[in-house]
Design a protein around this motif. Sequence first.
Motif, PDB file in Angstrom:
ATOM      1  N   LEU A 136       6.069 -38.355  38.506  1.00  0.00           N
ATOM      2  CA  LEU A 136       4.720 -38.340  37.929  1.00  0.00           C
ATOM      3  C   LEU A 136       4.423 -39.638  37.179  1.00  0.00           C
ATOM      4  O   LEU A 136       3.333 -40.202  37.312  1.00  0.00           O
ATOM      5  CB  LEU A 136       4.558 -37.147  36.988  1.00  0.00           C
ATOM      6  N   ALA A 137       5.396 -40.118  36.407  1.00  0.00           N
ATOM      7  CA  ALA A 137       5.188 -41.353  35.643  1.00  0.00           C
ATOM      8  C   ALA A 137       5.011 -42.551  36.584  1.00  0.00           C
ATOM      9  O   ALA A 137       4.066 -43.338  36.429  1.00  0.00           O
ATOM     10  CB  ALA A 137       6.356 -41.585  34.692  1.00  0.00           C
ATOM     11  N   HIS A 192       1.750 -42.369  38.546  1.00  0.00           N
ATOM     12  CA  HIS A 192       0.596 -42.736  37.720  1.00  0.00           C
ATOM     13  C   HIS A 192       0.459 -44.263  37.619  1.00  0.00           C
ATOM     14  O   HIS A 192      -0.644 -44.809  37.777  1.00  0.00           O
ATOM     15  CB  HIS A 192       0.721 -42.116  36.327  1.00  0.00           C
ATOM     16  N   ALA A 247      -0.667 -45.582  40.944  1.00  0.00           N
ATOM     17  CA  ALA A 247      -2.070 -45.249  41.178  1.00  0.00           C
ATOM     18  C   ALA A 247      -2.993 -46.182  40.408  1.00  0.00           C
ATOM     19  O   ALA A 247      -4.020 -46.624  40.932  1.00  0.00           O
ATOM     20  CB  ALA A 247      -2.340 -43.787  40.788  1.00  0.00           C
ATOM     21  N   GLU A 248      -2.634 -46.497  39.168  1.00  0.00           N
ATOM     22  CA  GLU A 248      -3.462 -47.422  38.383  1.00  0.00           C
ATOM     23  C   GLU A 248      -3.505 -48.801  39.029  1.00  0.00           C
ATOM     24  O   GLU A 248      -4.551 -49.447  39.063  1.00  0.00           O
ATOM     25  CB  GLU A 248      -2.949 -47.507  36.948  1.00  0.00           C
ATOM     26  N   ALA A 300      -1.425 -35.840  45.327  1.00  0.00           N
ATOM     27  CA  ALA A 300      -0.352 -36.730  44.896  1.00  0.00           C
ATOM     28  C   ALA A 300       1.022 -36.236  45.351  1.00  0.00           C
ATOM     29  O   ALA A 300       1.848 -37.029  45.805  1.00  0.00           O
ATOM     30  CB  ALA A 300      -0.373 -36.883  43.376  1.00  0.00           C
TER      31      ALA A 300
END
Length: 195
Positions: A92-93, A96, A99-100, A119
């Motif tokens: 998840l980290a 993220h 994705a950014e 995701a």
Amino acid sequence: LATPHLDFTPLWIPLVLGLVGFLLRGWGTSYLRGHVMADRRMHSDRLIVAGPFRFVRNPLYLGNLFLVAGFALYFPFPALLIGLLGMLAVGLALGHVEAEGLRARHGADYEAYAHRVPAFLPTPRPVPATATVAPDWGNGLASEFWSLPMLPYLACIAARLYLPGIPLAVLLLAGLPCPGSPNPPAPPRPPPPPP
């Protein structure tokens, strides 16, 4: 360190979970390429919507969850829970952060992709491929080969078959790549577009 064992799980279940994880990672890496996977820098120069990325945005992290589940079934129950939660937190980290980076580089194209493709839980209705990259299966599978001998090795230990485990351990420690599948260095990255 706990001795690997299976309380009630047949030996084939962790092997199948590990194989699914290996194949998911190999499929994704065949599109991304091994040199991208080995590079610590984030590569956001291309938005790849092809292969497994049509079903799920993070197929490699999903593959990791399958690998961890396969590994953890050889250990007492808390290992499964700790392993899955830990890998999920890492996925998840990292997902993220990636994705950014993709959002900053590809804007509306990435937003549309992220809106249509989950995701971590694959969609049964893949989006159409928009990337022109072709998979390099030799490169993808060779780059992910590291995970393949681990599960049979643990199965041998769990079944107390130490002699067959020796060549698997040697292969695991040697990290031998598949022959004929070069993993070229990353090509030079183009400069980012001006703001």
